[in-house]
Design a protein around this motif. Structure first.
Motif, mmCIF file in Angstrom:
data_model
loop_
_atom_site.group_PDB
_atom_site.id
_atom_site.type_symbol
_atom_site.label_atom_id
_atom_site.label_comp_id
_atom_site.label_asym_id
_atom_site.label_seq_id
_atom_site.Cartn_x
_atom_site.Cartn_y
_atom_site.Cartn_z
ATOM 1 N N LEU A 1 0.550 -0.955 -0.119
ATOM 2 C CA LEU A 1 0.567 0.256 0.254
ATOM 3 C C LEU A 1 1.049 1.136 0.199
ATOM 4 C CD1 LEU A 1 -3.212 -0.006 0.221
ATOM 5 C CD2 LEU A 1 -2.621 0.654 2.932
ATOM 6 N N LEU A 2 0.721 2.418 -1.034
ATOM 7 C CA LEU A 2 1.454 3.686 -0.536
ATOM 8 C C LEU A 2 0.250 4.227 0.394
ATOM 9 C CD1 LEU A 2 3.282 5.453 -1.430
ATOM 10 C CD2 LEU A 2 2.260 6.209 -3.390
ATOM 11 N N ILE A 3 0.571 4.837 1.483
ATOM 12 C CA ILE A 3 -0.116 5.685 2.311
ATOM 13 C C ILE A 3 0.433 6.929 1.880
ATOM 14 C CG2 ILE A 3 -0.780 6.137 4.341
ATOM 15 C CD1 ILE A 3 -0.025 3.249 5.192
ATOM 16 N N ILE A 4 -0.532 8.789 1.927
ATOM 17 C CA ILE A 4 -0.076 9.545 1.591
ATOM 18 C C ILE A 4 -0.057 10.252 2.858
ATOM 19 C CG2 ILE A 4 -0.466 11.709 0.166
ATOM 20 C CD1 ILE A 4 -0.614 9.894 -1.676
ATOM 21 N N ASP A 5 0.264 10.358 3.755
ATOM 22 C CA ASP A 5 0.002 11.439 4.854
ATOM 23 C C ASP A 5 -0.067 12.917 4.737
ATOM 24 O OD1 ASP A 5 -1.060 12.529 7.642
ATOM 25 O OD2 ASP A 5 0.114 11.633 8.402
ATOM 26 N N CYS A 6 -1.384 13.328 5.017
ATOM 27 C CA CYS A 6 -1.585 15.084 4.242
ATOM 28 C C CYS A 6 -2.702 15.182 5.399
ATOM 29 C CB CYS A 6 -2.651 15.078 3.555
ATOM 30 S SG CYS A 6 -2.215 14.887 1.686
ATOM 31 N N SER A 7 -2.159 15.095 7.345
ATOM 32 C CA SER A 7 -2.784 15.334 7.425
ATOM 33 C C SER A 7 -0.908 16.521 8.428
ATOM 34 C CB SER A 7 -2.463 14.810 9.356
ATOM 35 O OG SER A 7 -3.956 13.438 9.062
ATOM 36 N N THR A 8 -1.031 17.588 9.788
ATOM 37 C CA THR A 8 -0.023 17.819 10.195
ATOM 38 C C THR A 8 -0.119 17.115 11.505
ATOM 39 O OG1 THR A 8 -1.076 19.629 9.708
ATOM 40 C CG2 THR A 8 0.928 19.846 11.442
ATOM 41 N N THR B 1 4.500 1.534 2.272
ATOM 42 C CA THR B 1 5.315 3.179 2.359
ATOM 43 C C THR B 1 4.105 3.978 2.567
ATOM 44 O OG1 THR B 1 6.557 1.936 -0.265
ATOM 45 C CG2 THR B 1 6.176 4.519 -0.025
ATOM 46 N N LEU B 2 4.804 4.782 3.719
ATOM 47 C CA LEU B 2 4.872 5.950 4.051
ATOM 48 C C LEU B 2 5.025 7.706 3.592
ATOM 49 C CD1 LEU B 2 1.933 7.001 5.910
ATOM 50 C CD2 LEU B 2 4.083 7.545 8.039
ATOM 51 N N ILE B 3 4.633 8.169 3.047
ATOM 52 C CA ILE B 3 4.840 9.883 2.388
ATOM 53 C C ILE B 3 4.027 11.008 3.558
ATOM 54 C CG2 ILE B 3 6.147 9.246 0.375
ATOM 55 C CD1 ILE B 3 3.951 10.758 -1.135
ATOM 56 N N ASP B 4 4.664 11.338 3.589
ATOM 57 C CA ASP B 4 4.483 13.073 4.215
ATOM 58 C C ASP B 4 4.019 13.757 3.084
ATOM 59 O OD1 ASP B 4 6.847 12.369 4.579
ATOM 60 O OD2 ASP B 4 7.302 14.280 5.897
ATOM 61 N N ALA B 5 2.772 14.413 3.602
ATOM 62 C CA ALA B 5 2.166 15.658 2.654
ATOM 63 C C ALA B 5 1.669 16.183 3.183
ATOM 64 C CB ALA B 5 1.522 14.496 0.835
ATOM 65 N N PRO B 6 1.339 16.930 3.824
ATOM 66 C CA PRO B 6 0.798 18.150 4.542
ATOM 67 C C PRO B 6 0.788 19.692 4.324
ATOM 68 C CG PRO B 6 3.078 17.581 5.406
ATOM 69 C CD PRO B 6 3.213 17.063 4.637
ATOM 70 N N VAL C 1 1.491 22.018 -1.485
ATOM 71 C CA VAL C 1 1.842 20.579 -0.503
ATOM 72 C C VAL C 1 3.307 20.410 -0.831
ATOM 73 C CG1 VAL C 1 1.625 18.002 -0.880
ATOM 74 C CG2 VAL C 1 -0.636 19.465 -2.274
ATOM 75 N N MET C 2 3.261 20.186 0.700
ATOM 76 C CA MET C 2 4.846 19.504 0.980
ATOM 77 C C MET C 2 4.864 18.121 1.361
ATOM 78 S SD MET C 2 4.723 23.136 4.192
ATOM 79 C CE MET C 2 3.224 22.952 3.556
ATOM 80 N N VAL C 3 5.724 17.609 0.328
ATOM 81 C CA VAL C 3 5.620 16.335 0.270
ATOM 82 C C VAL C 3 7.506 15.383 1.140
ATOM 83 C CG1 VAL C 3 5.478 14.600 -0.994
ATOM 84 C CG2 VAL C 3 4.952 16.497 -1.798
ATOM 85 N N GLY C 4 7.746 14.597 1.730
ATOM 86 C CA GLY C 4 8.448 14.021 2.223
ATOM 87 C C GLY C 4 8.374 12.605 2.160
ATOM 88 N N GLY C 5 9.523 12.119 1.154
ATOM 89 C CA GLY C 5 9.892 10.920 0.830
ATOM 90 C C GLY C 5 10.406 10.556 0.044
ATOM 91 N N ALA C 6 10.386 9.207 -0.372
ATOM 92 C CA ALA C 6 11.490 8.718 -1.365
ATOM 93 C C ALA C 6 11.541 9.032 -3.387
ATOM 94 C CB ALA C 6 11.607 7.677 -1.108
ATOM 95 N N ALA D 1 -3.417 20.218 -5.990
ATOM 96 C CA ALA D 1 -2.232 21.210 -5.608
ATOM 97 C C ALA D 1 -2.248 22.125 -5.988
ATOM 98 C CB ALA D 1 -1.755 20.185 -5.584
ATOM 99 N N GLY D 2 -2.190 23.193 -6.153
ATOM 100 C CA GLY D 2 -1.787 23.931 -7.129
ATOM 101 C C GLY D 2 0.047 24.221 -7.546
ATOM 102 N N ARG D 3 0.590 23.914 -6.167
ATOM 103 C CA ARG D 3 2.257 23.573 -6.275
ATOM 104 C C ARG D 3 2.291 22.808 -5.710
ATOM 105 N NH1 ARG D 3 5.975 27.809 -3.257
ATOM 106 N NH2 ARG D 3 4.441 27.880 -1.142
#
Length: 297
Positions: free
Chosen positions: A90-97, A116-121, A136-141, A156-158
């Protein structure tokens, strides 16, 4: 063929994000929620409804989270009938803060299980979520971020890659420290002005279109000057949570953040006075009232 998307957290931001995902042609499943309006709207648009995070994982390839904070993220992933209990890649995209340390720990724990977990607040407002123009700020591989990007582009616009997993949430805490710091500063300045007989209208006439103007001020002033209660639909309780996360992060780094402590105390006072569910621009009225003045007279 587009991947099947799941969504947990259909609040002020999540509803608009999910709406854009389904409008851009992604198959969408959403988790049942006590507030039915968002789910009923999304079902009318073609979404399906499931009753547990595990069922969502079973039905989807990618799951987006937009919940309150780290305790809720951890619960929907690792709790009973959580996403991880499905036992599938699974790919989990965490948009939470969320707290960066929690995000990093979760990612390391999930990786051996093929998750796989990436952070995308997110930054901006529920209006931007609805219009599909969030930041969106994205942290991950790199490969995981590349896989997520077409989905993020639906709302997202950016999109700004920030580095390894956890750095998105770090940047989000810094972003919210700045924005909530502005809110605390505006509120205190407006209160001092009102106490001295300077109206918010005069204050606004100087700040607006001047060097201290910015997009955040524009939504803040829309409440102060135009009394639009929905100018910035982000609760004081959530703001307090975010700057508290920053305080813990700074403490873990062993650094002093005295300005952050002052900002946190402004929101802590408002929450302690029973205003946690008010929206951030309303802090201006709270600070004024606590000091025996008003911004509306």
């Amino acid at each position: 063929m587009k991947e099947k998307i799941g969504f947990i957290g259909l609040g002020l931001m999540g509803h608009g994000i999910a709406k854009n995902i389904i409008e851009k042609g992604w198959p969408l499943a959403v988790l049942a929620h006590r507030k039915r309006d968002a789910i009923d709207d999304l079902k009318q648009r073609g979404a399906t409804e499931v009753t547990s995070p595990r069922a969502l994982a079973d039905a989807c390839d990618v799951v987006l989270l937009c919940v309150t904070g780290s305790p809720q993220v951890e619960a929907v992933i690792e709790g009973e009938n959580g996403l991880a209990s499905a036992g599938k890649p699974l790919l989990i995209i965490d948009c939470s803060t969320a707290e960066p340390a929690s995000t990093i720990r979760l990612a390391a724990s999930l990786a051996p299980r093929g998750i796989t977990l990436i952070d995308a607040p997110l930054s901006r407002t529920p209006k931007d979520a609805w219009e599909g123009t969030l930041d969106v700020m994205v942290g991950g591989a790199d490969d995981a971020v590349a896989r997520a990007r077409p989905i993020l582009e639906a709302f997202a616009g950016r999109i700004v890659p920030t580095g390894p997993v956890g750095t998105g949430h770090t940047m989000k805490l810094l972003n919210n420290f700045l924005s909530m710091g502005y809110a605390a500063l505006y509120s205190e300045a407006l209160m001092i002005g009102a106490k001295a007989g300077l109206t918010p209208q005069v204050f606004d006439s100087v700040i607006q279109n001047g060097r201290m103007d910015c997009a955040f001020y524009q939504t803040f002033r829309r409440y102060v000057i135009e009394r639009d209660p929905n100018a910035h639909k982000f609760t004081i309780a959530n703001a307090h949570k975010d700057v508290t996360y920053l305080a813990g992060f700074a403490q873990a780094l062993g650094v002093a953040n005295p300005v952050g402590a002052a900002v946190r105390n402004s929101f802590a006072l408002a929450v302690g006075a029973g205003h946690g569910e008010d929206y951030v621009p309303m802090l201006s009225d709270i600070v004024a009232t606590m000091n025996g003045t008003s911004l509306t007279k």
